[in-house]
Design a protein around this motif. Structure first.
Motif, PDB file in Angstrom:
ATOM      1  N   VAL A  78       3.354  29.895   6.258  1.00  0.00           N
ATOM      2  CA  VAL A  78       2.058  29.713   7.670  1.00  0.00           C
ATOM      3  C   VAL A  78       1.763  28.738   7.170  1.00  0.00           C
TER       4      VAL A  78
ATOM      5  N   TRP B  48      -4.054  33.687   9.973  1.00  0.00           N
ATOM      6  CA  TRP B  48      -3.049  33.175  10.208  1.00  0.00           C
ATOM      7  C   TRP B  48      -2.223  32.414  11.700  1.00  0.00           C
TER       8      TRP B  48
ATOM      9  N   LEU C 103       1.321  39.239   7.364  1.00  0.00           N
ATOM     10  CA  LEU C 103       2.074  38.784   7.517  1.00  0.00           C
ATOM     11  C   LEU C 103       3.223  39.306   7.998  1.00  0.00           C
TER      12      LEU C 103
ATOM     13  N   GLY D 133       4.154  34.304   2.707  1.00  0.00           N
ATOM     14  CA  GLY D 133       3.362  34.474   2.940  1.00  0.00           C
ATOM     15  C   GLY D 133       2.416  32.795   3.677  1.00  0.00           C
TER      16      GLY D 133
END
Length: 378
Positions: A27, A179, A285, A23
């Protein structure tokens, strides 16, 4: 190293980076590209991890420097440690960043702290991992990081709350930036109910609770004979999970796919996403990826998952370690397609409003500029 004139220079410091796929790495790569488009001059400092990767490379035209942080930190040879610290200091002096952004609580954090004097610059800290089991006392690296950082960025309110009792001074200099992800190019497909499919996605380790999902599965197969479970990801728990599926008599209905090149088509083929984590997720995520594809999520009520999955609105939340509750929640959505469809739509709408990559980049851009302005005025 020649920095581009007039562009703010940011040293992006992360424990591991692509080609690792997690994740933070996925990202982070999108965030870096967004910051580059905003006019920042970036350099990435990271480790080799356990892969045989070159010391220097490029990611989308951005220099990447890799160091043997873990090996050097664990070495009893002072010379090895000193050599890596020297190389890190040389990078900082040559790039001369206006700002350092650290995404790490592992060995690389130690080398950042031990090389700050090489080129003093404001730095911000995004820990990413749960902090409830870490005590940042005066004599710990984490405690030193919280004391010296100019700002701490948490990826959820749950993570920020976990910092308050551990480091009040860091909590007072902190904010939350969720995020965000780019909207997939693949359009969401209708949820399949004639041949329903559950999906678990992530690293196959005990913290992710895949054994709980498997324990719930026989109950669900009994109610929905055409139901299948797809498990995507690799990790040390895979052999044990495959044995568990066989011992429960459901191995033929479970597809262990390992790593896959992309996840959106698999999300699109799923009816529900299961996140039976027993780990205090700092964000979650997978829940966001599911939401962007219009999939409802059944997740444990731990960490930041309730911030991403709204109970009874975009999915369902259940207690951790409770396979019966997980089965009952999944069954309720499989039995009521209209409810599952509406939750999926609501999840996608909320994701497109609140958890976009543009919003994430905007928030970091504003914070970077605030810290840079403070440096100029100071």
């Amino acid at each position: 190293m020649a920095a581009e004139q007039g562009r703010p220079r940011v040293l992006y410091w992360t424990e591991v980076f692509l080609p690792y796929v997690g994740g933070t790495e996925v990202v982070g790569a999108q965030l870096i590209e967004g910051l580059k488009q905003r006019g920042y001059d970036l350099v990435i400092a990271t480790s080799h991890g356990h892969l045989d990767l070159p010391d220097e490379g490029l990611h989308d035209g951005i220099p990447v420097y890799r160091f043997p942080f873990r090996t050097a930190a664990a070495s009893r040879d002072v010379g090895v440690f000193a050599d890596v610290r020297r190389r890190v200091a040389e990078l900082k002096r040559s790039f001369a960043p206006d700002l350092v952004h650290v995404h790490a609580v592992g060995p690389s954090l130690l080398f950042h702290l031990r090389s700050i004097a090489a080129h003093p610059a404001p730095w911000l800290f995004t820990p990413h991992t749960p902090l409830t089991d870490r005590l940042p006392g005066q004599d710990t690296i984490l405690g030193e990081a919280f004391r010296s950082t100019d700002w701490t960025v948490c990826v959820s309110e749950a993570q920020r709350e976990s910092i308050r009792p551990l480091s009040p001074e860091a909590s007072a200099r902190s904010s939350v930036i969720y995020w965000g992800l780019e909207e997939p190019t693949l359009s969401p497909a209708p949820l399949p109910f004639e041949e329903p499919r559950l999906l678990c996605l992530g690293r196959l380790v005990p913290d992710k609770g895949l054994d709980v999902a498997l324990a719930a599965f026989p109950n669900l197969v009994e109610r929905f004979p055409r139901l299948r479970l797809t498990v995507i990801g690799e990790g040390p728990s895979r052999p044990e999970l495959e044995r568990q599926a066989a011992s429960l008599g459901v191995r033929e209905a479970v597809d262990f796919l390992g790593r896959v090149p992309e996840v959106h088509s698999h999300l699109n083929a799923a009816t529900l996403i299961l996140m039976p984590s027993r780990w205090e997720e700092t964000f979650g995520l997978v829940a966001l990826e599911a939401a962007l594809m219009g999939r409802p999520v059944v997740a444990t009520r731990l960490g930041a998952l309730p911030e991403v999955v709204l109970h009874e609105r975009t999915g369902l939340l259940v207690p951790s370690e409770d396979s019966a509750a997980l089965a009952e929640a999944a069954s309720s959505l499989l039995n009521h397609p209209e409810k599952a469809i509406e939750m999926g739509r609501a999840a996608r709408q909320r994701a497109l409003e609140r958890f976009t990559l543009d919003r994430c980049v905007d928030d970091y851009d504003a914070l970077y500029r605030r810290l840079l302005a403070r440096r100029m005025s100071g």
